[in-house]
Scaffold this motif. Structure first.
Motif, PDB file in Angstrom:
ATOM      1  N   ARG A 153       0.816  -1.210   0.000  1.00 12.13           N
ATOM      2  CA  ARG A 153       0.000   0.000   0.000  1.00 12.13           C
ATOM      3  C   ARG A 153       0.854   1.266   0.000  1.00 12.13           C
ATOM      4  O   ARG A 153       0.550   2.255  -0.673  1.00 12.13           O
ATOM      5  CB  ARG A 153      -0.943   0.010   1.201  1.00 12.13           C
ATOM      6  CG  ARG A 153      -1.868   1.233   1.217  1.00 12.13           C
ATOM      7  CD  ARG A 153      -2.563   1.409   2.547  1.00 12.13           C
ATOM      8  NE  ARG A 153      -1.655   1.537   3.664  1.00 12.13           N
ATOM      9  CZ  ARG A 153      -1.001   2.663   3.993  1.00 12.13           C
ATOM     10  NH1 ARG A 153      -1.139   3.739   3.263  1.00 12.13           N
ATOM     11  NH2 ARG A 153      -0.210   2.704   5.039  1.00 12.13           N
ATOM     12  N   ASN A 154       1.962   1.243   0.744  1.00 15.97           N
ATOM     13  CA  ASN A 154       2.848   2.413   0.786  1.00 15.97           C
ATOM     14  C   ASN A 154       3.483   2.690  -0.582  1.00 15.97           C
ATOM     15  O   ASN A 154       3.703   3.847  -0.946  1.00 15.97           O
ATOM     16  CB  ASN A 154       3.947   2.228   1.836  1.00 15.97           C
ATOM     17  CG  ASN A 154       3.393   2.257   3.243  1.00 15.97           C
ATOM     18  OD1 ASN A 154       2.318   2.789   3.488  1.00 15.97           O
ATOM     19  ND2 ASN A 154       4.114   1.653   4.171  1.00 15.97           N
ATOM     20  N   THR A 155       3.773   1.636  -1.329  1.00 20.75           N
ATOM     21  CA  THR A 155       4.332   1.803  -2.678  1.00 20.75           C
ATOM     22  C   THR A 155       3.288   2.404  -3.606  1.00 20.75           C
ATOM     23  O   THR A 155       3.595   3.286  -4.411  1.00 20.75           O
ATOM     24  CB  THR A 155       4.829   0.456  -3.222  1.00 20.75           C
ATOM     25  OG1 THR A 155       5.743  -0.118  -2.277  1.00 20.75           O
ATOM     26  CG2 THR A 155       5.502   0.618  -4.570  1.00 20.75           C
ATOM     27  N   VAL A 156       2.047   1.933  -3.474  1.00 21.07           N
ATOM     28  CA  VAL A 156       0.949   2.511  -4.267  1.00 21.07           C
ATOM     29  C   VAL A 156       0.832   3.992  -3.945  1.00 21.07           C
ATOM     30  O   VAL A 156       0.749   4.834  -4.853  1.00 21.07           O
ATOM     31  CB  VAL A 156      -0.387   1.788  -3.979  1.00 21.07           C
ATOM     32  CG1 VAL A 156      -1.554   2.527  -4.636  1.00 21.07           C
ATOM     33  CG2 VAL A 156      -0.332   0.344  -4.436  1.00 21.07           C
ATOM     34  N   GLU A 157       0.856   4.324  -2.674  1.00 19.22           N
ATOM     35  CA  GLU A 157       0.755   5.721  -2.250  1.00 19.22           C
ATOM     36  C   GLU A 157       1.907   6.550  -2.821  1.00 19.22           C
ATOM     37  O   GLU A 157       1.711   7.679  -3.281  1.00 19.22           O
ATOM     38  CB  GLU A 157       0.735   5.818  -0.723  1.00 19.22           C
ATOM     39  CG  GLU A 157       0.469   7.209  -0.215  1.00 19.22           C
ATOM     40  CD  GLU A 157       0.277   7.259   1.296  1.00 19.22           C
ATOM     41  OE1 GLU A 157       0.120   8.375   1.804  1.00 19.22           O
ATOM     42  OE2 GLU A 157       0.273   6.203   1.960  1.00 19.22           O
ATOM     43  N   ALA A 158       3.110   5.990  -2.834  1.00 15.27           N
ATOM     44  CA  ALA A 158       4.268   6.705  -3.383  1.00 15.27           C
ATOM     45  C   ALA A 158       4.096   6.961  -4.879  1.00 15.27           C
ATOM     46  O   ALA A 158       4.401   8.062  -5.362  1.00 15.27           O
ATOM     47  CB  ALA A 158       5.552   5.908  -3.117  1.00 15.27           C
ATOM     48  N   HIS A 159       3.599   5.968  -5.611  1.00 22.14           N
ATOM     49  CA  HIS A 159       3.357   6.153  -7.046  1.00 22.14           C
ATOM     50  C   HIS A 159       2.325   7.256  -7.278  1.00 22.14           C
ATOM     51  O   HIS A 159       2.496   8.100  -8.168  1.00 22.14           O
ATOM     52  CB  HIS A 159       2.864   4.858  -7.697  1.00 22.14           C
ATOM     53  CG  HIS A 159       3.941   3.848  -7.932  1.00 22.14           C
ATOM     54  ND1 HIS A 159       5.020   4.075  -8.741  1.00 22.14           N
ATOM     55  CD2 HIS A 159       4.086   2.582  -7.457  1.00 22.14           C
ATOM     56  CE1 HIS A 159       5.795   3.003  -8.756  1.00 22.14           C
ATOM     57  NE2 HIS A 159       5.253   2.087  -7.977  1.00 22.14           N
ATOM     58  N   GLY A 170       1.326  13.172  -8.693  1.00 20.49           N
ATOM     59  CA  GLY A 170       0.627  14.405  -8.334  1.00 20.49           C
ATOM     60  C   GLY A 170      -0.822  14.207  -7.907  1.00 20.49           C
ATOM     61  O   GLY A 170      -1.605  15.150  -7.868  1.00 20.49           O
ATOM     62  N   VAL A 171      -1.168  12.977  -7.559  1.00 19.90           N
ATOM     63  CA  VAL A 171      -2.536  12.673  -7.143  1.00 19.90           C
ATOM     64  C   VAL A 171      -2.717  13.049  -5.674  1.00 19.90           C
ATOM     65  O   VAL A 171      -1.900  12.693  -4.829  1.00 19.90           O
ATOM     66  CB  VAL A 171      -2.857  11.175  -7.343  1.00 19.90           C
ATOM     67  CG1 VAL A 171      -4.240  10.829  -6.824  1.00 19.90           C
ATOM     68  CG2 VAL A 171      -2.711  10.798  -8.809  1.00 19.90           C
ATOM     69  N   VAL A 172      -3.781  13.764  -5.399  1.00 22.70           N
ATOM     70  CA  VAL A 172      -4.114  14.118  -4.022  1.00 22.70           C
ATOM     71  C   VAL A 172      -4.851  12.936  -3.396  1.00 22.70           C
ATOM     72  O   VAL A 172      -5.836  12.443  -3.953  1.00 22.70           O
ATOM     73  CB  VAL A 172      -4.995  15.384  -3.975  1.00 22.70           C
ATOM     74  CG1 VAL A 172      -5.409  15.705  -2.549  1.00 22.70           C
ATOM     75  CG2 VAL A 172      -4.263  16.558  -4.603  1.00 22.70           C
ATOM     76  N   LYS A 173      -4.358  12.487  -2.260  1.00 23.09           N
ATOM     77  CA  LYS A 173      -4.939  11.345  -1.572  1.00 23.09           C
ATOM     78  C   LYS A 173      -6.335  11.697  -1.059  1.00 23.09           C
ATOM     79  O   LYS A 173      -6.559  12.791  -0.540  1.00 23.09           O
ATOM     80  CB  LYS A 173      -4.012  10.971  -0.408  1.00 23.09           C
ATOM     81  CG  LYS A 173      -4.309   9.675   0.251  1.00 23.09           C
ATOM     82  CD  LYS A 173      -3.208   9.357   1.245  1.00 23.09           C
ATOM     83  CE  LYS A 173      -3.726   8.516   2.373  1.00 23.09           C
ATOM     84  NZ  LYS A 173      -2.735   8.293   3.397  1.00 23.09           N
ATOM     85  N   ARG A 174      -7.272  10.769  -1.235  1.00 23.24           N
ATOM     86  CA  ARG A 174      -8.627  10.978  -0.735  1.00 23.24           C
ATOM     87  C   ARG A 174      -8.612  10.975   0.784  1.00 23.24           C
ATOM     88  O   ARG A 174      -7.873  10.211   1.411  1.00 23.24           O
ATOM     89  CB  ARG A 174      -9.558   9.859  -1.222  1.00 23.24           C
ATOM     90  CG  ARG A 174      -9.837   9.884  -2.698  1.00 23.24           C
ATOM     91  CD  ARG A 174     -10.914   8.867  -3.056  1.00 23.24           C
ATOM     92  NE  ARG A 174     -10.556   7.490  -2.744  1.00 23.24           N
ATOM     93  CZ  ARG A 174     -10.026   6.637  -3.615  1.00 23.24           C
ATOM     94  NH1 ARG A 174      -9.759   7.008  -4.848  1.00 23.24           N
ATOM     95  NH2 ARG A 174      -9.743   5.405  -3.255  1.00 23.24           N
ATOM     96  N   PRO A 175      -9.465  11.788   1.407  1.00 22.51           N
ATOM     97  CA  PRO A 175      -9.533  11.755   2.875  1.00 22.51           C
ATOM     98  C   PRO A 175     -10.147  10.443   3.340  1.00 22.51           C
ATOM     99  O   PRO A 175     -10.999   9.871   2.662  1.00 22.51           O
ATOM    100  CB  PRO A 175     -10.454  12.934   3.219  1.00 22.51           C
ATOM    101  CG  PRO A 175     -11.219  13.208   1.984  1.00 22.51           C
ATOM    102  CD  PRO A 175     -10.368  12.757   0.830  1.00 22.51           C
ATOM    103  N   MET A 176      -9.673   9.964   4.465  1.00 25.38           N
ATOM    104  CA  MET A 176     -10.204   8.728   5.033  1.00 25.38           C
ATOM    105  C   MET A 176     -11.522   9.024   5.735  1.00 25.38           C
ATOM    106  O   MET A 176     -11.653  10.022   6.436  1.00 25.38           O
ATOM    107  CB  MET A 176      -9.221   8.129   6.041  1.00 25.38           C
ATOM    108  CG  MET A 176      -7.981   7.547   5.394  1.00 25.38           C
ATOM    109  SD  MET A 176      -6.832   6.842   6.585  1.00 25.38           S
ATOM    110  CE  MET A 176      -7.838   5.620   7.380  1.00 25.38           C
TER     111      MET A 176
END
Length: 100
Positions: A25-31, A36-42
């Motif tokens: 999951r951390n690798t996906v987040e890094a990609h 330049g993708v803004v992470k969705r709020p949890m």
């Protein structure tokens, strides 16, 4: 990784993408961050959401997957919140037929 970004932007969770692409999951987040993708709020299971989930699970007999979809959270998040609240969990659908 263009497809990964596209899928995330269309609502796919990071854990699901990680499993699909064989990544942590951390690798996906890094990609996603590099793209330049803004992470969705949890979405957090507030007391009001836990109350709603409890009613759906206990009174309406919804599955955790159905509740998760309705509340925009993962089914495991729903299950954990219900267990913390002391709700007795039903066997998983796949396991119900085994009890013959």
């Amino acid at each position: 990784m263009i497809e990964l970004v596209k899928q995330y932007r269309h609502g796919a969770p990071m854990l699901k993408l990680g499993k699909q692409y064989g990544l942590h999951r951390n690798t996906v987040e890094a990609h996603l961050r590099r793209a330049g993708v803004v992470k969705r709020p949890m979405v957090k299971m507030t007391p009001q959401l836990v109350e709603r989930a409890t009613k759906l699970y206990v009174e309406e007999l919804w599955t955790t997957a159905q509740i998760g979809k309705k509340l925009s959270v993962d089914a495991s998040t729903v299950a954990k919140a219900l267990k913390r609240r002391g709700v007795r969990m039903r066997p998983a659908v796949a396991k119900r037929g085994d009890a013959t």
